[in-house]
Structures are given as C-alpha cells and as structure tokens.
Design a protein around this motif. Sequence first.
Motif, mmCIF file in Angstrom:
data_model
loop_
_atom_site.group_PDB
_atom_site.id
_atom_site.type_symbol
_atom_site.label_atom_id
_atom_site.label_comp_id
_atom_site.label_asym_id
_atom_site.label_seq_id
_atom_site.Cartn_x
_atom_site.Cartn_y
_atom_site.Cartn_z
ATOM 1 N N ALA A 160 -14.827 7.617 -0.057
ATOM 2 C CA ALA A 160 -15.239 8.343 1.151
ATOM 3 C C ALA A 160 -15.104 7.520 2.417
ATOM 4 O O ALA A 160 -15.323 8.033 3.507
ATOM 5 C CB ALA A 160 -16.684 8.815 1.010
ATOM 6 N N SER A 161 -14.747 6.254 2.301
ATOM 7 C CA SER A 161 -14.728 5.370 3.462
ATOM 8 C C SER A 161 -13.555 4.408 3.375
ATOM 9 O O SER A 161 -13.316 3.809 2.318
ATOM 10 C CB SER A 161 -16.044 4.579 3.523
ATOM 11 N N PRO A 162 -12.801 4.211 4.471
ATOM 12 C CA PRO A 162 -11.748 3.202 4.467
ATOM 13 C C PRO A 162 -12.292 1.801 4.198
ATOM 14 O O PRO A 162 -11.596 0.970 3.617
ATOM 15 C CB PRO A 162 -11.159 3.302 5.885
ATOM 16 N N VAL A 163 -13.533 1.555 4.610
ATOM 17 C CA VAL A 163 -14.139 0.238 4.380
ATOM 18 C C VAL A 163 -14.373 0.024 2.886
ATOM 19 O O VAL A 163 -14.062 -1.042 2.338
ATOM 20 C CB VAL A 163 -15.449 0.103 5.171
ATOM 21 N N GLN A 175 -13.468 11.428 7.733
ATOM 22 C CA GLN A 175 -12.309 11.881 8.492
ATOM 23 C C GLN A 175 -11.262 10.775 8.605
ATOM 24 O O GLN A 175 -10.052 11.030 8.546
ATOM 25 C CB GLN A 175 -12.735 12.352 9.884
ATOM 26 N N ALA A 176 -11.729 9.534 8.764
ATOM 27 C CA ALA A 176 -10.799 8.409 8.837
ATOM 28 C C ALA A 176 -10.052 8.237 7.517
ATOM 29 O O ALA A 176 -8.854 7.922 7.502
ATOM 30 C CB ALA A 176 -11.556 7.125 9.184
ATOM 31 N N MET A 177 -10.753 8.473 6.401
ATOM 32 C CA MET A 177 -10.081 8.359 5.105
ATOM 33 C C MET A 177 -9.013 9.422 4.967
ATOM 34 O O MET A 177 -7.912 9.164 4.453
ATOM 35 C CB MET A 177 -11.118 8.482 3.983
ATOM 36 N N LEU A 178 -9.301 10.639 5.446
ATOM 37 C CA LEU A 178 -8.284 11.684 5.448
ATOM 38 C C LEU A 178 -7.121 11.297 6.368
ATOM 39 O O LEU A 178 -5.954 11.580 6.068
ATOM 40 C CB LEU A 178 -8.891 13.016 5.883
ATOM 41 N N GLY A 179 -7.455 10.645 7.476
ATOM 42 C CA GLY A 179 -6.414 10.164 8.380
ATOM 43 C C GLY A 179 -5.521 9.128 7.730
ATOM 44 O O GLY A 179 -4.310 9.077 7.976
ATOM 45 N N TYR A 180 -6.112 8.286 6.883
ATOM 46 C CA TYR A 180 -5.323 7.265 6.175
ATOM 47 C C TYR A 180 -4.270 7.922 5.285
ATOM 48 O O TYR A 180 -3.141 7.434 5.180
ATOM 49 C CB TYR A 180 -6.253 6.396 5.330
ATOM 50 N N LEU A 181 -4.638 9.038 4.660
ATOM 51 C CA LEU A 181 -3.699 9.705 3.763
ATOM 52 C C LEU A 181 -2.470 10.201 4.505
ATOM 53 O O LEU A 181 -1.364 10.215 3.948
ATOM 54 C CB LEU A 181 -4.386 10.888 3.068
ATOM 55 N N ASP A 182 -2.639 10.614 5.759
ATOM 56 C CA ASP A 182 -1.562 11.262 6.503
ATOM 57 C C ASP A 182 -0.962 10.391 7.602
ATOM 58 O O ASP A 182 -0.079 10.841 8.325
ATOM 59 C CB ASP A 182 -2.078 12.557 7.144
ATOM 60 N N THR A 183 -1.439 9.165 7.746
ATOM 61 C CA THR A 183 -0.995 8.356 8.883
ATOM 62 C C THR A 183 0.509 8.067 8.826
ATOM 63 O O THR A 183 1.081 7.917 7.738
ATOM 64 C CB THR A 183 -1.772 7.019 8.931
ATOM 65 N N ASP A 184 1.104 7.996 10.014
ATOM 66 C CA ASP A 184 2.494 7.564 10.107
ATOM 67 C C ASP A 184 2.582 6.146 10.653
ATOM 68 O O ASP A 184 3.657 5.689 11.043
ATOM 69 C CB ASP A 184 3.304 8.532 10.981
ATOM 70 N N LEU A 218 -3.915 8.067 -5.233
ATOM 71 C CA LEU A 218 -3.559 9.427 -5.638
ATOM 72 C C LEU A 218 -4.731 10.340 -5.281
ATOM 73 O O LEU A 218 -5.660 10.512 -6.071
ATOM 74 C CB LEU A 218 -3.297 9.476 -7.144
ATOM 75 N N PRO A 219 -4.743 10.920 -4.075
ATOM 76 C CA PRO A 219 -5.884 11.751 -3.662
ATOM 77 C C PRO A 219 -5.923 13.062 -4.428
ATOM 78 O O PRO A 219 -4.887 13.556 -4.896
ATOM 79 C CB PRO A 219 -5.617 11.979 -2.173
ATOM 80 N N GLY A 220 -7.125 13.640 -4.550
ATOM 81 C CA GLY A 220 -7.290 14.905 -5.261
ATOM 82 C C GLY A 220 -8.008 15.939 -4.421
ATOM 83 O O GLY A 220 -8.727 15.608 -3.473
ATOM 84 N N HIS A 221 -7.844 17.212 -4.782
ATOM 85 C CA HIS A 221 -8.520 18.303 -4.071
ATOM 86 C C HIS A 221 -10.044 18.147 -4.152
ATOM 87 O O HIS A 221 -10.768 18.538 -3.237
ATOM 88 C CB HIS A 221 -8.135 19.655 -4.673
ATOM 89 N N GLU A 222 -10.526 17.592 -5.270
ATOM 90 C CA GLU A 222 -11.968 17.544 -5.499
ATOM 91 C C GLU A 222 -12.656 16.391 -4.785
ATOM 92 O O GLU A 222 -13.887 16.298 -4.797
ATOM 93 C CB GLU A 222 -12.248 17.433 -7.008
ATOM 94 N N ASP A 223 -11.915 15.515 -4.142
ATOM 95 C CA ASP A 223 -12.500 14.313 -3.540
ATOM 96 C C ASP A 223 -13.616 14.655 -2.557
ATOM 97 O O ASP A 223 -14.702 14.046 -2.578
ATOM 98 C CB ASP A 223 -11.425 13.495 -2.820
ATOM 99 N N LEU A 275 0.827 -1.208 0.000
ATOM 100 C CA LEU A 275 0.000 0.000 0.000
ATOM 101 C C LEU A 275 0.860 1.257 0.000
ATOM 102 O O LEU A 275 1.832 1.343 0.752
ATOM 103 C CB LEU A 275 -0.915 0.012 1.219
ATOM 104 N N SER A 276 0.484 2.226 -0.845
ATOM 105 C CA SER A 276 1.197 3.497 -0.923
ATOM 106 C C SER A 276 0.218 4.630 -1.166
ATOM 107 O O SER A 276 -0.856 4.428 -1.732
ATOM 108 C CB SER A 276 2.214 3.478 -2.079
ATOM 109 N N VAL A 277 0.607 5.828 -0.756
ATOM 110 C CA VAL A 277 -0.115 7.056 -1.074
ATOM 111 C C VAL A 277 0.875 8.012 -1.735
ATOM 112 O O VAL A 277 1.991 8.202 -1.237
ATOM 113 C CB VAL A 277 -0.714 7.714 0.184
#
Length: 716
Positions: free
Chosen positions: A327-330, A448-457, A351-356, A225-227
């Motif tokens: 919109a959902s990690p699930v 919010q969890a999906m946004l968290g996935y993008l930035d998680t360490d 590859l996340p986008g501003h419009e998501d 998995l990569s972002v």
Amino acid sequence: MTTTETDLRTRAEEILETLAGPGSRLREDQWTAIHALVAQRRRALVVQRTGWGKSAVYFVATALLREAGAGATVIVSPLLALMRNQIDAAARAGIRAATVNSANTADWERTYDAVAAGEVDVLLVSPERLNNPDFRDRVLPRLTASAGMLVVDEAHCVSDWGHDFRPDYRRLRALIAELPDGIPVLATTATANDRVVVDVTEQLGLSAGEPLVLRGSLDRESLRLSVVKLRTAADRLGWLAARLDELPGAGIVYTLTVQAAEEVAEFLRERGHPVASYTGKTPPEERLAAEGDLLANRVKALVATSALGMGFDKPDLGFVVHLGAPASPVAYYQQIGRAGRAVERAEVVLLPGHEDQDIWRYFASLAFPPEPVVRQTLGVLGPEPLSTAAIETRVDLSRTRLEMLLKVLDSDGAAKRVKGGWVATGQDWVYDGERHRRIAEARKAEQQAMLGYLDTDRCRLVFLREQLDDAGAQPCGRCDVCAGTAWSAEVDAGAAEAAAERIARPGVEVAPRKQWPSGMGELGVAASGKIPAGELAESGRVIGRLSDIGWGTRLRALLDPDAVPDDEFGPDLDPETGEPVSSTDLPVPKDVLDAAVRVLAGWGWAERPVGVVGIGSRTRPNQLDHLARRISDIGRIPLLGTLVPAGERPAAHANSAQRLAAVWQAFEEPAFALPDGPVLLVDDVIDSGWTMTVAARLLRRAGAGSVLPFALAQTG
C-alpha cells in the motif's frame, strides 16, 4: 583529527575487520556516527539504505564503549529473524550477545544474571518486552542504570507516519528519558522520509542536545525494477511459475496475505519449484529452518508476507517478486531493499492485482479508533486490573485494535499494564484527532503514489527515492522505463492452465469454535468455558476465503458486486435464464454451485448427512434458500427446513464477545423435526464463526446427532 581521534578510528577499524573481514574500512558516515556515540556520548539517528552497514556502527561502538568500561548495550529489535542475524554478527566480532524474547522464556533468568555479572556485551530485547510488567518493573530499571548505550533498530516503527508503526515502540521515549546523563542513544532505519525523521526524533526524545542525523543516498546500483501487468490471478501465478527459474539466484516472493503466501508456495511446489512459505503464522522453528534454507540456497524462494522483512540479511539475494502491490512506496522500497546487496544484478518485479486495493482498505480499517471509542475504553478502566478479554465485553473493538489502543494509552500515560491486566492512571489525556486525520490522509496519498508507480513513465527508482525524500536522485538507467526493456507479459499456456486449475480448486476446512469468550455474563449471555461436546459443531467447509487469490475474488464478486470489476469474471448470470443480474440477492451462479458440489463430494465425512438445514437471512434470503434447495436436490439429501431469524437484525460488531452476544438469540427454535444423525447446516459466509456455533448448538439441543457447517465463503 587529533591523536586521540586517530587512535580511536584505528581501533574501530580493527574491530570492523573482525566483524566484516580483513581489509574492511569504515565509511565516513559510519565513523562520524561511531565517534559521536563513543567520544561525545551523543544521540544520533542514522537513515541509510539496507545493507549500508548500520549494524556495524552499533557493534563497533559497543566494543569501544565496553573497552572503556561502559555497561552492556541494549538493542531494541522488532523481529526474531533480525535478532538472530544480529547475534551471529556480534559473535564474529567477539561481542557476547544475548536476547530476551517470546521464544526463549526458559533462558531469561540466566540471561539477566549474566548481564548483571558483566558477561553480556549486547542484550537484544523486543519492544513488546518493554511493557511486560515483570520485565518493566524488575529488570528494566537495572538495565537503564547500567547500560552503556541504547540502540533502537528499525526506528521508523516508533512513528505512526511510518509504514510499520508498532505501538510498543512508544515506550522507548520514557525509557530514554530515564537513562543517566551521558548514555549515548542510536536510532537506525532504512526507510524514513522527512516527516518520519522529524517524528522519530520527537517520539524518542532525541531532539534534546542537538541530535546527529545522518542520511545517505538510497540508490542501489544492482536493482533492476520492472512492473508486469497481467489480467487475472491465474495469469500472474502462471507467469511466476514459468519464469521463476529465469530469475537469478535465490530470492523472495512477497504476497499481501498469509493465505496467498501458503497457496502460492503450494502451487509452486506442485510445479516442481523448491520453495517454502513464511508468514506471521509460521511456527518459530519452521521460520528458522526456512531462513536457513534461503541463506544456503537450498530453496529457490521463500513465499512470504511482510513477516520476512526488516533485518533479514542475505547479501546475494538475487530477486524480489511481489504478487500484489504493497500500500505504500516506502514499504515497497523497504522490502525490495533485501535484494542485491552483494551482487551486480538483482531483479525486482511487481505483479499488481485487482484485489490489491481491497486488501489496502482492510488494513486501513485497523487504524486508530475514533475518540468516542477511546473515551469509552478509558471509562471502562479503573484501579482494579481488567484483562483484555474482559475489556472486550465492554468495548466493541477487535482484539488487534484494542491491544494497539491500550498500548498507545499506556505509552501516553493514561493507562498502565500490570499483572492481571490493565488499569487507568487517572492522568489527563488528549485525543489528537487532527494528527489521526492527517495520518489517514497520508495513507491515502501513499496508496495513490503506489498506483502512480505502476503507471509512471519516469525512472522507477527515482520515483521511489523521491517518496523517501532522497534528494538529487538521477535516473537509474536500469529499470524497465529507463532501459526500455521489460519482462514479457506473455504467459506460458501450460503454466497458466495449471494455475487456473489450482486457484479454481475449491474447498477450505473451517475449524469449529470450541470455547466461549471470557466474561460473557457481562453481556447477559450464559456461556463460559469449553463448549459442551453435545453442543459442538463439527469441522466445516467453505468454497474459499474472501482473501484467497482465486476463489476469494470470485466470491467477493458474488457477495459484494461492487468489490470486483467485471473484466475479471464478467457479470453474474441467472442460472435459469442466462441473463445478466446485478442484485446481491441473486440465485447462486452455476460455477459457484458446481464448486459447492465439488467441496461436498470431496468432504470425506464419516457418515453421510441425513438432512440439510438452511440459515435464514434478512439480506439474501432468496440466495440462501436457493443454495440450500439446490444442495438438497443435487445431493438427494432431504431439506429439513430453515432456521428463522428472530427479532431485529443484529448490529455489526468488531470483537468476538460482542459478536457472540449479538447472535446468541438470533434464531427461533426449529419448527421442524431433526433426525439423530449428521445435519448439513448451510450459510453464505462464515465470519467470526459465532453464527454457525450458535446455530449448531440450537440444532444439537433440538436433537441433531451432529452438525456439519457449510458456507460459500470465509472472511479470513
């Protein structure tokens, strides 16, 4: 294990070998489920990762039950692609399978006769078929009386806590309640957290008699998995075009919208990649061909929406790339679960986008309606059937939301679908506002969890597994966080330039409305049937759709400055002074005006317009006046005048009939002369299309030879 159980397991594994190949052996949980269904006739819910072998459970159980003299297994399956894969799998095990769905209506009667004659072992039906009046009243009673087992595939669809709620699944509770005693029921899914598991067992009525719930680990050792975060849509598209050949094998590129899937596929083909698009709008025969091409590795990828998801089985799928975050990690886990079932390494790149988030908000707006609207709908229904179109004239809901509401009311017993439409049952019904509030809050939490996935360490796979309440997840050691290796965010200059040119290419054709909605007399509008040829608009053009990956973002920034951050395009500038401006009623910026000119120059109309007519606006009068004047000046086409808004500004409406009624008398009669030739009709946005249709009708009746609609954007 008793001798009888040993004999049953031996026979079960013999059947499995015909299904999966020599040497195949049942997993312990597979055997536990099969034994519960066949020997104990229990009800079971199996939650296991994609590719674990849930279909083997119900096919092996079916074969054993049929050998014991039981009737056919009925499998409720949500997608045609899933049905086709299941039929192929059943045939390998010598199981005779048939399906009843919208694509094979000519075969229904023959299929029903074959089931009655005992010539079918498995009947696959779509959940929508359960509420077809003819099927429900004539066929379903015979099936429930003679069924050997009921299987509910992708059972998370029954729960509106799940990521893919389907209201037709709600009818399954009534179906299960009507089954004779001793008929086993199996529900399966790959994506259910604790809340969904509880809800599925309750919604399906599985909780009677202590259901067996089997949940396994959701780990997939092959997934990497990569972002990759990139600034613009052009960068994301260029990155994909340059890196696609580096991805292993064949795979899937997921997008969030139909338009994006079609645009991305077209661009990748232009760059020499063998790909095809796959969406809910793709014709069934083209979908089947696309699936076959991917299975046979004749294409590098299918560029798809979520229409390609549940049940699609390609064990060697080498990669899944997302252009835009779900919109959902699930939901995300469900889609990436397509990859890496039978390969050592599969790449998963987001590859996340501003419009998501704009897209998430749109889909969230389609949630269950508020109580006053639901009560209004129930009040409209009576003992005589009303079609969905007729209900639309009395209830202001979009067709999609209205159909969902009616199906939920049907499953709850407050309404019923009959031949000719919908009727009220007269049963009491309670609006569960608290549940809907909690569901809305859960959706926000998932985003919010999906946004968290993008930035998680933390380990990305652990993050996803925890969202699914998969206990004991350990760091995978393979994702970009764990391994410290990631795909480079560097974009090949040539690919990025080509992508920028492609998404900056303006011009989308807009088909005209050709028929009035049904029942407009109910709303005081004297319009019915086909629109007369002498009142029709011609095919129109816009620069782009608001949902497009390129111009969509730019046009949203112009028409709704709060929708797009400035770092995507920068602030709008006054085309005359060059100073930043922030008003929504600003002159059309030079880049947008240049795009409009390109669209008009490339239109290829049979006869050049003899005049320009603007549509007056209460919200952006200066902008629209500026647009019409500049088109007139640049094109050297006379500006004939503006259609002046009449009366108060129409209220916003959701469905087609209500929207037409709102704009039916929205303009005053034109106070200017109209030549007998093509007129270019200019607006800012085409939404439902009814404003343009009514305005074109007004101009045609006033003498215009034809009307060519043009707007900056379309909302689709």
